[in-house]
Design an enzyme around this catalytic site. Structure first.
Site, short mmCIF file in Angstrom:
data_model
loop_
_atom_site.label_atom_id
_atom_site.label_comp_id
_atom_site.label_asym_id
_atom_site.label_seq_id
_atom_site.Cartn_x
_atom_site.Cartn_y
_atom_site.Cartn_z
N THR A 119 33.23 57.65 101.21
CA THR A 119 32.49 57.69 99.96
C THR A 119 31.13 57.24 100.30
O THR A 119 30.82 55.93 100.38
CB THR A 119 33.27 56.79 98.53
OG1 THR A 119 34.59 57.40 98.72
CG2 THR A 119 32.24 57.11 97.59
N PHE A 150 40.06 61.78 97.64
CA PHE A 150 40.49 61.46 96.26
C PHE A 150 41.93 60.95 96.26
O PHE A 150 42.44 60.50 95.08
CB PHE A 150 40.56 62.46 95.20
CG PHE A 150 38.95 63.24 94.97
CD1 PHE A 150 38.27 62.61 94.08
CD2 PHE A 150 38.62 64.17 95.78
CE1 PHE A 150 37.15 63.09 93.82
CE2 PHE A 150 37.42 64.77 95.63
CZ PHE A 150 36.70 64.18 94.74
N GLU A 153 45.65 54.56 96.89
CA GLU A 153 46.65 53.80 97.63
C GLU A 153 48.01 53.66 97.00
O GLU A 153 48.09 53.67 95.75
CB GLU A 153 46.09 52.42 97.84
CG GLU A 153 45.01 52.43 98.85
CD GLU A 153 44.08 51.11 98.89
OE1 GLU A 153 44.61 50.14 99.00
OE2 GLU A 153 42.91 51.02 99.40
N CYS A 260 37.66 50.58 95.73
CA CYS A 260 37.16 51.87 95.16
C CYS A 260 36.32 51.65 93.90
O CYS A 260 34.89 51.57 93.70
CB CYS A 260 37.81 53.00 95.46
SG CYS A 260 38.49 53.39 96.89
N1 LIG Z 1 41.30 53.29 100.11
C1 LIG Z 1 41.36 54.36 99.41
O1 LIG Z 1 42.21 54.55 98.72
C2 LIG Z 1 40.12 55.35 99.62
C3 LIG Z 1 40.19 56.72 98.82
C4 LIG Z 1 39.32 57.43 99.11
C5 LIG Z 1 38.18 57.25 99.52
N2 LIG Z 1 38.06 56.03 100.26
C6 LIG Z 1 36.84 55.68 100.83
O2 LIG Z 1 37.07 56.08 102.35
C7 LIG Z 1 36.24 55.17 103.14
C8 LIG Z 1 37.38 54.31 104.01
O3 LIG Z 1 38.25 53.57 103.12
P1 LIG Z 1 39.40 52.89 103.76
O4 LIG Z 1 39.97 52.09 102.40
O5 LIG Z 1 40.28 53.74 104.41
O6 LIG Z 1 38.64 51.46 104.56
P2 LIG Z 1 39.25 50.77 105.58
O7 LIG Z 1 38.56 49.60 105.46
O8 LIG Z 1 40.97 50.38 105.18
O9 LIG Z 1 39.08 51.39 106.90
C9 LIG Z 1 37.95 51.32 107.76
C10 LIG Z 1 38.23 51.54 109.17
O10 LIG Z 1 37.03 51.72 109.89
C11 LIG Z 1 36.86 51.18 111.14
N3 LIG Z 1 35.40 51.20 111.70
C12 LIG Z 1 34.58 50.39 111.30
N4 LIG Z 1 33.24 51.00 111.85
C13 LIG Z 1 33.83 52.03 112.86
C14 LIG Z 1 33.11 52.61 113.68
N5 LIG Z 1 31.75 52.25 114.01
N6 LIG Z 1 33.90 53.34 114.91
C15 LIG Z 1 35.14 53.35 114.45
N7 LIG Z 1 35.85 52.77 113.29
C16 LIG Z 1 35.09 52.07 112.76
C17 LIG Z 1 37.46 49.73 110.81
O11 LIG Z 1 37.69 49.23 111.95
C18 LIG Z 1 38.58 50.22 109.68
O12 LIG Z 1 39.72 50.19 110.77
C19 LIG Z 1 35.45 54.30 102.24
O13 LIG Z 1 34.32 54.94 102.19
C20 LIG Z 1 36.04 54.45 100.97
O14 LIG Z 1 35.33 54.19 99.88
C21 LIG Z 1 39.14 55.11 100.16
O1 LIG Z 2 45.42 53.10 83.33
C1 LIG Z 2 45.25 52.36 84.48
C2 LIG Z 2 44.96 52.94 85.75
C3 LIG Z 2 44.67 52.13 86.61
N1 LIG Z 2 44.55 50.55 86.42
C4 LIG Z 2 43.95 50.00 87.58
O2 LIG Z 2 42.80 50.51 88.23
C5 LIG Z 2 42.90 50.27 89.39
C6 LIG Z 2 42.71 51.61 90.33
O3 LIG Z 2 43.91 52.07 90.32
P1 LIG Z 2 44.05 53.58 91.16
O4 LIG Z 2 43.12 54.47 90.59
O5 LIG Z 2 45.52 54.10 90.74
O6 LIG Z 2 43.99 53.13 92.49
P2 LIG Z 2 42.88 53.46 93.78
O7 LIG Z 2 44.00 53.53 95.06
O8 LIG Z 2 41.91 52.33 93.96
O9 LIG Z 2 42.44 55.00 93.46
C7 LIG Z 2 41.16 55.05 93.21
O10 LIG Z 2 40.18 55.00 94.17
C8 LIG Z 2 40.15 56.04 95.04
C9 LIG Z 2 38.98 55.50 96.22
O11 LIG Z 2 37.86 56.12 95.67
C10 LIG Z 2 40.00 57.38 94.68
O12 LIG Z 2 40.37 58.02 96.03
C11 LIG Z 2 41.28 57.42 93.81
O13 LIG Z 2 41.32 58.99 93.10
C12 LIG Z 2 41.06 56.76 92.67
O14 LIG Z 2 42.59 56.81 91.61
C13 LIG Z 2 44.05 49.35 89.77
O15 LIG Z 2 43.73 47.96 89.83
C14 LIG Z 2 44.89 49.73 88.42
O16 LIG Z 2 45.90 48.65 88.27
C15 LIG Z 2 44.62 50.35 85.11
O17 LIG Z 2 44.34 49.17 84.90
N2 LIG Z 2 45.03 51.30 84.13
#
Ligand SMILES: NC(=O)c1ccc[n+]([C@@H]2O[C@H](COP(=O)([O-])OP(=O)(O)OC[C@H]3O[C@@H](n4cnc5c(N)ncnc54)[C@H](O)[C@@H]3O)[C@@H](O)[C@H]2O)c1
Ligand SMILES: O=c1ccn([C@@H]2O[C@H](COP(=O)(O)OP(=O)(O)O[C@H]3O[C@H](CO)[C@@H](O)[C@H](O)[C@H]3O)[C@@H](O)[C@H]2O)c(=O)[nH]1
Length: 429
Positions: A119, A150, A153, A260
Site C-alpha cells: 500500500t 485487499f 489477516e 493497515c
Molecule cells: N497485512 C495485511 O493484511 C495487508 C493487506 C493488504 C495490504 N497490505 C500492505 O502490504 C504491504 C506488506 O504488508 P505485510 O503486512 O505483509 O508486511 P510484513 O511486515 O508482514 O512483511 C514485510 C516483509 O518485507 C521484508 N522486506 C523489507 N525490506 C525488504 C527488502 N528490501 N527486500 C526484501 N524484503 C524486504 C521484511 O523483512 C518483511 O518480511 C504493506 O504495504 C501493507 O500496507 C497489508
Molecule cells: O465491524 C468491525 C470490523 C472490524 N473491526 C476492527 O477493524 C480492524 C480491522 O479489521 P479487518 O478489516 O478485518 O482486518 P485487516 O486484516 O486489518 O484488513 C483490513 O486492512 C487490510 C490491509 O490494508 C485490507 O487489505 C483489508 O481489505 C481490510 O479489511 C480490526 O481491529 C477489527 O477488530 C471492528 O472494530 N468492527
C-alpha cells in the site's frame, strides 16, 4: 510465469502461495535471513490459517531465498510486497520500497513488469517509474503497475483467491501490462478494474478509509445508544439491512487496529494535507477510534472505583481474531493503560506474538483458565472464538470478582449474567 515476490510477510507469503497454486513458478525473497531459513524448513513465521498447508502443497513451485537481486534477474514479473509503515508524522515510510527499487535498478537486464502490491500513497508508482529512469534503466526494460492488495489477516488465502475485484493501475502508454496481469491471475474469477497508477493507489486508501469510517461511525452511534438504553446490535442490523448501507463493518467495540487501517488513514490525511486539502472526516475517524480505549477504561473504573491490588484478566491481544498480529492492537493499548494503574494484569492470547512489556504488573499466561484464576475482572479485548465460546460458569468459579467487560460486544449478555457475572459492553441492553 516466473515470478519474484519481494517480502515474505503476511501479503508476500500469501501472494507467493496463491500464485504457486495458480501454476506459476514463484521465488519469494526477503532480506530477513531468519525468516527465509524458517521458510526453507517449511516453518511459517506468521500465523495465518491454512498458509502452512498451502505452502507445503505447492512447495514444488516455491523457492524461498535471500538472493533478492538473483531472483529478480530470473523473473519476468516482480511483485513488491514489503512493509510501508508510518513515519512519526503519519506519512508513509517508503524506504523499504525504494531499497527494493534500487535493487531492481541494479539487476534488471531483461523486460520486467514491476507490480507494487504494498500500500503506497498516491503518486508513488509514478515516482518509482521516474526513479528507475533516473537510475539509467531503459524504458523498454520495465513497466510499473499498481496492484493493491485487499486481503484481511485471518482470511488471507480466501480473500486472495476470491477477491471482490482486482484493481490494476497502469500508465496510459503501457500496452503490455494488462495482458500480463490477466495471465498472472488466470484462474481467479474476479472482475478487473483498470485505472491509472494514482487511481489504483487511491482506491486502496479510500477503501480502507471508508471501512475505518464505518467502524468509527458505529462506535459513535454506540456511545449515543449507551446513554439511551438502545441495543447497538439492533441498530447495526436495522441499518445494515438497508442494501445501500450493507451489514459489514458495523460491529461496535474497542475500535480498529492492525497494520493497515491506522497507518493508511494517517497516510491519506497526510496526502490530503500535502495538497492543501483539509480532511475533516478522516481526522474525526481517527479521533473517535483513538478515544475508545479510554472509554472502556472509564467503564471499568466506574464499576470498580479503585483498581489498587485488583487482578484484571485480559483475554486477547491480537488486533482481531485468527491472527498473531498485534500491530496497533487496541488490546495492547488497553493493557498498557491498565498497567499504569496499581493493579495486576494477567494476559492470555491463543496466538499473538506478545511483546516483552518489562513491567512487574503484567504477566503472560498460557490459558484462559490461568488468566481468569482469582481475577477481580475479566476483559475480553479480542473476539477470538475461544473467548466467545468459553465456559462462563467455569470462569465464574475460577474468578473472585463478578465483572466481565466485553470490549468487543462479542458475548451474549444474557448468558453472561445467567452465569453470575455482571456484563458490561457498549450499548448492549
Ligand atoms: N497485512 C495485511 O493484511 C495487508 C493487506 C493488504 C495490504 N497490505 C500492505 O502490504 C504491504 C506488506 O504488508 P505485510 O503486512 O505483509 O508486511 P510484513 O511486515 O508482514 O512483511 C514485510 C516483509 O518485507 C521484508 N522486506 C523489507 N525490506 C525488504 C527488502 N528490501 N527486500 C526484501 N524484503 C524486504 C521484511 O523483512 C518483511 O518480511 C504493506 O504495504 C501493507 O500496507 C497489508
Ligand atoms: O465491524 C468491525 C470490523 C472490524 N473491526 C476492527 O477493524 C480492524 C480491522 O479489521 P479487518 O478489516 O478485518 O482486518 P485487516 O486484516 O486489518 O484488513 C483490513 O486492512 C487490510 C490491509 O490494508 C485490507 O487489505 C483489508 O481489505 C481490510 O479489511 C480490526 O481491529 C477489527 O477488530 C471492528 O472494530 N468492527
Amino acid at each position: 510465469m516466473n515470478i519474484c515476490v519481494i517480502g515474505a510477510g503476511y501479503v508476500g507469503l500469501t501472494t507467493a502461495a496463491v500464485l504457486a497454486k495458480l501454476g506459476h513458478q514463484v521465488y519469494c525473497v526477503d532480506i530477513n535471513e531468519e525468516r527465509i531459513e524458517k521458510l526453507q524448513r517449511c516453518e511459517v513465521p506468521i500465523y495465518e490459517p491454512g498458509l502452512q498447508e498451502l505452502l507445503e502443497d505447492y512447495k514444488a513451485r516455491l523457492i524461498f531465498s535471500t538472493d533478492v537481486a538473483g531472483h529478480i534477474s530470473q523473473s519476468e514479473v516482480i511483485l513488491i510486497a514489503v512493509g510501508t509503515p508510518s513515519l512519526p508524522d503519519g506519512r508513509t515510510n517508503l524506504s523499504f520500497i525504494y531499497s527494493v527499487v534500487d535493487t531492481i535498478s541494479q539487476s534488471i537486464t531483461s523486460y520486467k513488469t514491476i507490480i507494487t502490491k504494498s500500500t503506497v500513497p498516491p503518486g508513488t508508482n509514478e515516482s518509482i517509474h521516474h526513479y528507475l529512469l533516473e537510475k539509467g534503466v531503459s524504458p523498454h526494460l520495465f513497466d510499473v503497475v499498481s496492484n493493491p492488495e485487499f486481503l484481511r489477516e485471518g482470511s488471507a488465502i480466501y480473500d486472495m483467491e476470491n477477491p471482490d475485484r482486482l484493481v490494476v493501475g497502469i500508465k496510459p502508454t503501457d500496452k503490455k501490462s494488462r495482458k500480463i496481469m490477466e495471465k498472472l491471475y488466470v484462474g481467479l474469477n474476479s472482475p478487473m478494474i483498470v485505472t491509472s497508477l494514482n487511481g489504483a493507489e487511491m482506491i486502496k486508501y479510500a477503501s480502507n478509509a471508508f471501512l475505518a469510517t464505518k467502524i468509527s461511525f458505529i462506535n459513535e452511534i454506540a456511545m449515543i445508544c449507551d446513554q439511551y438504553d438502545v441495543n447497538i446490535e439492533d441498530v447495526s442490523k436495522g441499518i445494515g439491512t438497508d442494501s445501500r448501507i450493507g451489514p459489514h463493518f458495523l460491529k461496535a467495540g474497542i475500535g480498529y487496529g492492525g497494520s493497515c487501517f491506522p497507518k493508511d488513514v494517517k497516510s491519506l490525511i497526510q496526502s490530503a494535507l500535502s495538497k492543501n486539502v483539509c480532511p475533516k472526516i478522516l481526522s474525526t475517524v481517527e479521533e473517535v477510534n483513538g478515544s475508545l480505549v479510554d472509554l472502556y477504561m472509564k467503564k471499568l473504573l466506574k464499576e470498580m472505583k479503585d483498581l489498587s491490588g485488583r487482578r484484571i484478566a485480559v483475554l486477547g491481544v491480537s488486533f482481531k481474531p485468527n491472527t498473531d498480529d498485534i500491530r496497533e492492537s487496541p488490546a495492547v493499548k488497553l493493557i498498557e493503560k491498565l498497567s499504569q494503574q496499581p493493579c495486576m494484569v494477567t494476559v492470555y492470547d491463543p496466538k499473538a506474538k506478545l511483546p516483552d512489556w518489562k513491567k512487574d504488573n503484567i504477566s503472560i499466561v498460557e490459558s484462559v483458565e490461568k488468566a481468569v484464576l482469582n481475577s477481580d475482572c475479566i476483559i475480553v479485548a479480542t473476539d477470538w472464538d475461544e473467548f466467545v465460546k468459553m465456559d462462563l460458569e467455569k470462569m465464574r468459579t475460577l474468578s473472585r470478582g463478578k465483572i466481565l467487560l466485553d470490549a468487543r460486544n462479542c458475548l451474549n449478555p444474557k448468558k453472561v449474567s445467567q452465569s453470575g457475572f455482571r456484563y458490561i459492553g457498549v450499548a448492549r441492553t
